[in-house]
Design an enzyme around this catalytic site. Sequence first.
Site, mmCIF file in Angstrom:
data_model
loop_
_atom_site.group_PDB
_atom_site.id
_atom_site.type_symbol
_atom_site.label_atom_id
_atom_site.label_comp_id
_atom_site.label_asym_id
_atom_site.label_seq_id
_atom_site.Cartn_x
_atom_site.Cartn_y
_atom_site.Cartn_z
ATOM 1 N N CYS A 105 0.847 -1.197 0.000
ATOM 2 C CA CYS A 105 0.000 0.000 0.000
ATOM 3 C C CYS A 105 0.882 1.245 0.000
ATOM 4 C CB CYS A 105 -0.894 0.002 1.241
ATOM 5 S SG CYS A 105 -1.825 1.536 1.468
ATOM 6 N N GLU A 135 3.012 -5.785 8.753
ATOM 7 C CA GLU A 135 3.395 -4.402 8.452
ATOM 8 C C GLU A 135 4.524 -3.940 9.374
ATOM 9 O OE1 GLU A 135 1.597 0.079 8.723
ATOM 10 O OE2 GLU A 135 0.172 -1.534 8.278
ATOM 11 N N CYS A 203 -3.771 5.518 8.518
ATOM 12 C CA CYS A 203 -4.300 5.810 7.186
ATOM 13 C C CYS A 203 -5.724 6.361 7.248
ATOM 14 C CB CYS A 203 -4.208 4.574 6.290
ATOM 15 S SG CYS A 203 -5.575 3.416 6.448
#
Length: 338
Positions: A105, A135, A203
């Site tokens: 992403c 992540e 995000c």
Amino acid sequence: MGCMTASPGRRVLLAAPRGYCAGVDRAVIAVEKALEQYGAPVYVRHEIVHNKYVVQTLEKKGAVFVERTEEVPPGNIVMFSAHGVAPTVHEEARQGRLATIDATCPLVTKVHKEAIRYANEDYDILLIGHEGHEEVIGTSGEAPDHIQLVDGPGDVEKVEVRDPSKVVWLSQTTLSVDETMETVDALKTKFPGLVSPPSDDICYATQNRQLAVKQMGAEADLVIVVGSRNSSNSKRLVEVAKLAGAREAYLVDFAAEIDEAWLEGVGTVGVTSGASVPEVLVEEVLAWLAERGFEDVEIVKAAEESITFSLPKELRRDLREEAAALVAERGGAGPAGA
């Protein structure tokens, strides 16, 4: 704000936005495009996104999910998931003579770049996130000598840095906004000179989905979050719903997992979904609820989302030819199953 007026009988409050974010949409389409352009198999390192249904659907189309890069036979194509990978993984792929597609992403990539920049400036980097999450592993790998994980406010006490005047925090993108800021506040108490990243690392999709749940949580007796148990942002939505006032909240992959006993004494059900959940699964939950008298659906709108990301640039190249060339250059077995 969406319509929050009371209505007679049983009702559903449906969160908006919900489901796929731009990064997930990009990653899923990237796998589909790769299969379409190059044919099966296309290997994917770890789940492309944390959703059982999505993974099973892509497997049926020819995607092969592996845990380690070394599992991919030389001369094949491997895609890196939306959660991102460490530089060592790119090197593993190069050594394994694999053509790669990076579906990380772009918002995660931004955090990686910040980690590299602050490490180059010799900062101690405090990465707020959950231990073992893909992540976090990927971001930590960008600057392992400079990054230490802070897994919630309870971890702050044990944090030690070389120079309190050169400390910065970064964050896993899918955390609870409130939880992250609680950790940041605790870190600032210990390190008054703590530097914040130039932009909020959590995000937009995580924030928007949590905001919608907060808005409906106070009115919902029960909140159903559609999402997989290994999805960090989906699990956070359950927590946010309870903190917002929902009497109960549950995480389900499919409508069939809902227990009818949850509906006892319930007049209002909130429904939302994590950022890696296709809308078809939400529609199945709504249909399940409608069959049990919850036919009145009201939208709780927290934000508009119009962000899109372009597909990985590697999809514009002939990766099968590249993979074959890598094998030819270094010798070794050719692609298996290609």
